[in-house]
Design an enzyme around this catalytic site. Structure first.
Site, PDB file in Angstrom:
ATOM      1  N   GLU B  60       0.813  -1.224   0.000  1.00  0.00           N
ATOM      2  CA  GLU B  60       0.000   0.000   0.000  1.00  0.00           C
ATOM      3  C   GLU B  60       0.844   1.270   0.000  1.00  0.00           C
ATOM      4  O   GLU B  60       0.535   2.230  -0.707  1.00  0.00           O
ATOM      5  CB  GLU B  60      -0.972   0.015   1.183  1.00  0.00           C
ATOM      6  CG  GLU B  60      -2.182  -0.894   1.024  1.00  0.00           C
ATOM      7  CD  GLU B  60      -1.917  -2.328   1.461  1.00  0.00           C
ATOM      8  OE1 GLU B  60      -0.762  -2.629   1.856  1.00  0.00           O
ATOM      9  OE2 GLU B  60      -2.844  -3.156   1.410  1.00  0.00           O
ATOM     10  N   HIS B 129      -9.813  -4.857  10.720  1.00  0.00           N
ATOM     11  CA  HIS B 129     -10.408  -4.684   9.384  1.00  0.00           C
ATOM     12  C   HIS B 129     -11.686  -3.850   9.392  1.00  0.00           C
ATOM     13  O   HIS B 129     -12.413  -3.841   8.417  1.00  0.00           O
ATOM     14  CB  HIS B 129     -10.746  -6.058   8.782  1.00  0.00           C
ATOM     15  CG  HIS B 129      -9.562  -6.801   8.252  1.00  0.00           C
ATOM     16  ND1 HIS B 129      -8.457  -7.072   9.016  1.00  0.00           N
ATOM     17  CD2 HIS B 129      -9.308  -7.338   7.034  1.00  0.00           C
ATOM     18  CE1 HIS B 129      -7.589  -7.759   8.292  1.00  0.00           C
ATOM     19  NE2 HIS B 129      -8.080  -7.922   7.087  1.00  0.00           N
TER      20      HIS B 129
END
Lengths: 398, 329
Positions: B60, B129
């Site tokens: 990322e 998450h």
């Protein structure tokens, strides 16, 4: 051993052989200071096509440009000590041949990005002493209107994309520049400078992997000045015998090393990388062995504690990049000692003028705090934007 | 108008913008050949190929940074976060670089970048998450942040975000991807960033929400009307930064009561800012203190029934509204 492993090993070996070649012998030594550039090396790299193509005036200009960086920074240091600027001041003094040796080779689609030790590269791409000094002083006439400071110089019109304060953080950005060049079908590259301290940051490795995977025209120039702040390379990094650049093999990226005091060598090896980027759209990691005479920043009062005075003196006496280049030019009959002094005086005066310019320039008005944040705010009407975007109940100056 | 899902609306926005502007491309994990982890980009790679749909490795920081660099050069990258929670590994790139570069260059460059993906709890994937980081993102001047709830809003805001010249964080919801609503088919259907939407008119109190909480608020408003004859107005912020302050104030000045609902955590959440706004600029209009409902202030719990209880529910919104109006349940 499986075939796959064997194949990989062979590929790696050949990549290393291909890329390091003659450089292997001259790779930075592990514990002692890197070996000096030999007279043979000087001659060998002088004969490289990119150097043979240099006119007398090109060579002289390279000298002038290096001296300008040094005089600019010496003047900046004095001003810092007089309290003319805030924050940090990371000096490039000792490393000048890297910026000048690399940036002078860039063409119309070649871009550069660097870290916080960015003054040398800024001057190398043609930014003026005035705009740079004014930025250090926090003045409105600075290259970033006084909003960036020492670590954040920018000149996109000169394809100079900063000036980045977070160690290694510029490496993915540089990758994006290279990506955009390839996306647009332009034959160019991104020269991305980083220090030896940045090689242990995760984003650098993510960037390397992507550059290798996607065949991006990236040139990572590791300016190895041997200390990541106060921690020596030996205390911060594991690295192969060939040096930090050899880590590139893990990403199947070509790599090389160069002596940072030898402008000819820096140019020759940078040119190889540029050609690889332009012709094959392949990345390179080029490690340049160099040295900084001052601390990590001026606030680093301990820089003589983590290294010896002798180590600094040794470099200054024998390997100073400006001195080495001056000797070369004298030997080649291009520069006399008197001319060198004259160049030095001119650069000193230019820096003095830059200080006067910075001193006399105004600070940005308070209203400038709230501009250059959003393109949509600075260009009203051009966007599908409305509503409140700044959340100040009442501004201090209202 | 067409009745389509939130997922389809996003996909249509991508298609239209990819066709409209050669500089638009989508990059992220599994966005191309795999068709998107949540199928938001399904079929686009087949249609537009490798250049416009780019599968990135799990890096990322690498590919968000790449997106910023490419945006500085004039491209318009749309970077997918498989989960918005993954943006934290790229925090330096996503917030430090994306928010500061224009400023530090004195306005010499800009970053037309979209970072998008689901940011929601409620799917039993545990604390790592389930983040809703709109408050964190909105804290950075230089960034924009939108949180659409309907398919139409998703499409109109995505198209605006892609055309915007600043970095926009676009927060979706895995739970909303399958929700349908009427969406205009006009290829230039744009919803301005910073424009709230009154999703239900009312006179008795204002329920101000964003994201999936808007659906809870609408269900609560329905129940309040049915069981208690209370007319709640539901204001959907849609955009967090820029923020439609005038829509909030207009509603509160009409109803004299504000109930703020968000899936975010309470401390320094969006509600804190809205609450400050209301007390500052509508103090004299208030007939009750401002109330807030958020996720229960703890990391997102895994256990399915408990996670449901942790997030704002219709029942809790109704309870709070009745409390504010001094009505017994």
């Amino acid at each position: 051993m499986s075939t796959k492993t064997a194949k990989k090993k062979t590929a790696r070996k050949s990549a290393a052989k291909k890329s390091s070649g003659s450089a292997k012998k001259s790779a930075p030594a592990k514990k002692s200071a890197p070996s000096h550039t030999s007279a043979a090396d000087l001659r060998r790299y002088a004969a490289a096509p990119v150097n043979k193509a240099m006119s007398k005036s090109d060579k002289r200009k390279a000298y002038v440009d290096m001296v300008r960086i040094r005089k600019f920074e010496q003047a900046a240091l004095q001003s810092y000590q007089k309290g003319k600027m805030g924050g940090f001041l990371h000096l490039y003094i000792g490393q000048e041949a890297t910026a000048i040796g690399t940036c002078a080779l860039l063409g119309e689609h070649d871009h550069i990005i660097t870290a916080y030790r960015d003054h040398g590269h800024a001057l190398a791409v043609g930014m003026t002493m005035n705009e740079c000094m004014a930025e250090l002083f926090g003045k409105y006439t600075g290259c970033s209107k006084g909003k960036g400071g020492s670590m954040h110089f920018f000149a996109p019109e000169k394809r100079y994309w900063g000036g980045h304060g977070i160690v290694g953080g510029q490496t993915p950005l540089g990758l994006g520049i290279a990506y955009a060049l390839k996306y647009k079908g332009l034959k160019g590259c991104c020269l991305c400078f980083l220090g030896d301290g940045a090689v242990n940051q995760g984003p650098f490795h993510e960037s390397l992997n992507l550059a290798g995977l996607w065949d991006l025209p990236m040139i990572y120039v590791i300016e190895n000045n041997r200390y990541s702040m106060g921690t020596s390379q030996d205390r911060s990094s594991v690295y192969p015998d060939g040096g930090l650049a050899q880590r590139a093999e893990g990403y199947r990226i070509d790599w090389d090393t160069a002596h940072g005091e030898n402008l000819y060598e820096v140019r020759a090896k940078t040119m190889e990388a540029i050609e690889r980027a332009h012709e094959k759209s392949r990345p390179t990691v080029l490690e340049i062995a160099t040295y900084r005479y001052y601390g990590h920043s001026i606030a680093d009062a301990n820089h003589q504690k983590y290294r010896t005075k002798e180590e600094i003196l040794e470099y200054q006496r024998n390997r100073d990049p400006i001195m080495v280049w001056q000797r070369i030019l004298e030997e080649e009959g291009i520069l006399t000692e008197d001319e060198a002094k004259e160049i030095e005086n001119e650069a000193r005066n230019e820096a003095k003028d830059a200080i006067r310019f910075a001193d006399e320039s105004p600070f940005p008005p308070e209203s400038e705090i709230l501009t250059d944040i959003y393109h949509s705010v600075d260009n009203p009407g051009s966007h599908t934007n409305q509503g409140k975007i700044f959340f100040n109940d009442r501004l201090p100056w209202e | 108008m067409a009745l389509i899902t939130y997922r389809q609306a996003l996909k249509d926005a991508f298609s239209e913008e990819i066709e409209r502007d050669e500089n638009v491309f989508i990059m992220g994990e599994e966005v191309a050949q795999y068709n998107g982890a949540y199928k938001v980009t399904e079929g686009l790679w087949e249609k537009y190929g490798d250049k416009r749909l780019v599968d990135a490795p799990i890096s990322e920081a690498g590919f968000i940074g790449l997106g910023i660099g490419a945006a500085m050069m004039g491209l318009r990258p749309v970077i997918e976060m498989m989960f918005f929670s993954f943006v934290y590994v790229a925090w330096d790139q996503a917030v430090n670089n994306a928010s500061s570069l224009r400023y530090m260059s004195g306005g010499l460059l800009n970053v037309p970048l979209v970072i998008r993906g689901p940011a929601n709890g409620g799917t039993n994937v545990g604390a790592t998450h389930s983040h809703t980081p709109e408050n964190l993102v909105a804290n950075f001047p230089g960034l924009k942040c939108v949180v659409p709830v309907t398919a139409a809003d998703a499409k109109g805001l995505m198209k605006s975000a892609i055309r915007d010249n600043d970095p926009v964080f676009f927060m979706e919801s895995t739970i909303l991807y399958g929700e349908e609503s009427e969406v205009p088919e006009d290829p230039d259907f744009l919803i301005p960033l910073g424009k709230a939407d009154v999703k239900r008119e009312g006179t008795d109190l204002s329920i101000i929400a964003h994201g999936r909480s808007v659906l809870m608020a609408l269900a609560a408003a329905k129940e309040l009307k049915k069981k208690h004859n209370i007319d709640a107005e539901v204001v959907d912020l849609r955009s967090i930064r820029p923020l439609d302050e005038e829509a909030i104030l207009k509603s509160v000045k009409k109803t004299n009561r504000a109930l703020l609902v968000e899936e975010n955590k309470p401390y320094c959440g969006i509600g804190s800012q809205i609450s400050h706004l209301i007390q500052r600029r509508a103090f004299d209009y208030l007939d009750a203190p401002v109330h807030r409902i958020s996720a229960v202030d703890a990391p997102a719990i895994y256990s399915p029934p408990l996670e449901k209880a942790q997030l704002p529910e219709t029942r809790v919104i109704v309870r709070e509204a009745l409390d504010m109006l001094n009505v017994k349940a």
